[in-house]
Design an enzyme around this catalytic site. Sequence first.
Site, PDB file in Angstrom:
ATOM      1  CB  SER A 193      -1.275   1.955   3.940  1.00  0.00           C
ATOM      2  OG  SER A 193      -2.511   1.631   4.526  1.00  0.00           O
ATOM      3  NE  ARG A 208      11.125  -2.144  -0.864  1.00  0.00           N
ATOM      4  CZ  ARG A 208      10.551  -3.244  -1.366  1.00  0.00           C
ATOM      5  NH1 ARG A 208       9.288  -3.236  -1.713  1.00  0.00           N
ATOM      6  NH2 ARG A 208      11.250  -4.342  -1.528  1.00  0.00           N
ATOM      7  CG  ASP A 246      -4.111   1.383   1.920  1.00  0.00           C
ATOM      8  OD1 ASP A 246      -3.516   0.340   1.608  1.00  0.00           O
ATOM      9  OD2 ASP A 246      -3.777   2.507   1.502  1.00  0.00           O
TER      10      ASP A 246
HETATM   11  C1  BGC Z   1       2.072   0.854   0.078  1.00  0.00           C
HETATM   12  C2  BGC Z   1       0.897  -0.068   0.280  1.00  0.00           C
HETATM   13  C3  BGC Z   1      -0.387   0.711   0.228  1.00  0.00           C
HETATM   14  C4  BGC Z   1      -0.446   1.564  -1.015  1.00  0.00           C
HETATM   15  C5  BGC Z   1      -1.705   2.411  -1.073  1.00  0.00           C
HETATM   16  C6  BGC Z   1       1.886   1.705  -1.162  1.00  0.00           C
HETATM   17  O1  BGC Z   1       2.928   2.632  -1.261  1.00  0.00           O
HETATM   18  O2  BGC Z   1       3.267   0.124  -0.024  1.00  0.00           O
HETATM   19  O3  BGC Z   1       0.984  -0.731   1.527  1.00  0.00           O
HETATM   20  O4  BGC Z   1      -1.461  -0.193   0.256  1.00  0.00           O
HETATM   21  O5  BGC Z   1       0.664   2.415  -1.074  1.00  0.00           O
HETATM   22  O6  BGC Z   1      -1.820   3.257   0.007  1.00  0.00           O
END
Ligand code: BGC
Length: 513
Positions: A193, A208, A246
């Site tokens: 995630s 990133r 996620d």
């Molecule tokens: C991430 C996402 C993720 C979200 C919730 C963010 O910092 O970039 O990919 O879905 O957090 O977990």
Amino acid sequence: MADRPGGTSVTPPTGHTLAFTRSSDQDDLPHATKRYQYIHQGALIATYADSANRKMADHLRKFETMFTLTPQRMRMIVEAFKDALETGLAKRDQVVPMIPTYVFGWPTGKETGNYLAVDLGGTNLRVCLVTLQGDGKFEITQSKYRLSEEQKQDDGQLLFDFCAECLKAFIDLNIESGVIENDAVLPLGFTFSYPCSQDRIDHGELIRWTKGFGAPNTEGHDVVAMFRKSLEKLSVPAEVVALTCDTTGTLIASHYVNPKTKIACIFGTGCNAAYMEYVRDIPKLTALNIDPNAEIAINCEWGAFDSFEHEHLPRTKYDLVIDETSNKPGEQAFEKLISGRYLGEILRLIICELIDEGVIFLGQNTYKVEIPYSFDTAFLSLMESDPTDELLMIIGIFTHFFALETTLAERQFFRALAKLVGRRAARLSACGIAAIVSKMGYLEEGCAVGADGSLYNKYPGFADRVHEGLQDIFGEKGRNIVTYHAEDGSGIGSAIVAAMTKIRKEANLYNDL
Ligand code: BGC
């Protein structure tokens, strides 16, 4: 004269002794709870009753202005947000990347079989064995492993090695207990995630790190290839068939059980949303010759909205400090105002400023609360949900974690601050949801938004405030958009995505995607 319990007298440079007594804890803001008395050569010179509380009341008014979002301001944010979503769909490498996930359409509910899921997303690493039974039913067995702060900053390959080790231990355990067959190589959905640009479903270059991760040698690399390398090294009997995040998993898992779901959001350590888009409305995919009427799940990565330029979001000086002192200044601008990783820190920075100004905790040793990120967002939840008149929970938080004594007026003040910070986060979240709703034209027919994450699940009133925000943006029709607690996207969702991918590939549909 009695000193404040546990407190001290201090002697300012003037030679006056500044002592303070604690008066009734029953008083409400803006009445007095603290009196300062200047004693000079034994004589009482003046009593400044009420002064601290008056200051707190003044500050509260100031913070109310700073943290309140009017409906008009929210609508402006929604418009800018919609533009950012469109730009992300039109071109590659945009601030809000709008990542096509190569999850084609919704699950049928008929997906079956055993799948492994590995979920690397924030605080914990989770490995799961999911049995999809069809008809929207499933079973799940899982283990969680805590990630240390060091692991988050250590070399990236080591992080994937750790994932592989945990998965191996989990598989061995389940083979022993007869749940997994000895020679089985199970398909695996990898929930990672963090924003990854994807060229196909089993590939993703990390754009990133977010949420405080910083493991070197990972940004710009394909995280599936890195994970496969670790799996091979340890001979783990698992085959990564899909990379997901996620939100995408949550979208798919929620729709599996509630087909009215059209959007999924995570409000946890980080924040993000996913929804289903027509390929014809994703100009950057034109070259791939996918059926324009096909649907594909989009991982918005909306936490990045307004990054770098900072044109649209109302950032306070506390938000600027958080940004500038983070390991990723300028990035994840929206997420830094909303997500669980930062809300506690926003409140802590306000508290520290008030300490410096001599408004609170005079004469107490405040070093513990001065430690960055020492004020957990869970404290805000607890402060807002404290059911006692005396606000005993808040007493507990300050004494236990920070060795600080509080008056009732201070506790009420802190609770009011927590409310402002939490409410702003929820209303900004509503702006993000409204942007997708408005872009997709879901307002009239209405839609369900599956939501998950610690903020959504544990912060009292968060969902209500999101709903209230949606009504402020859309008027009465905002009631048509309803959020609900989603299915476990990173476990069940990831398994369903793996199952859908297997079925798609067996049917030779977009085999190389
Ligand atoms: C991430 C996402 C993720 C979200 C919730 C963010 O910092 O970039 O990919 O879905 O957090 O977990």
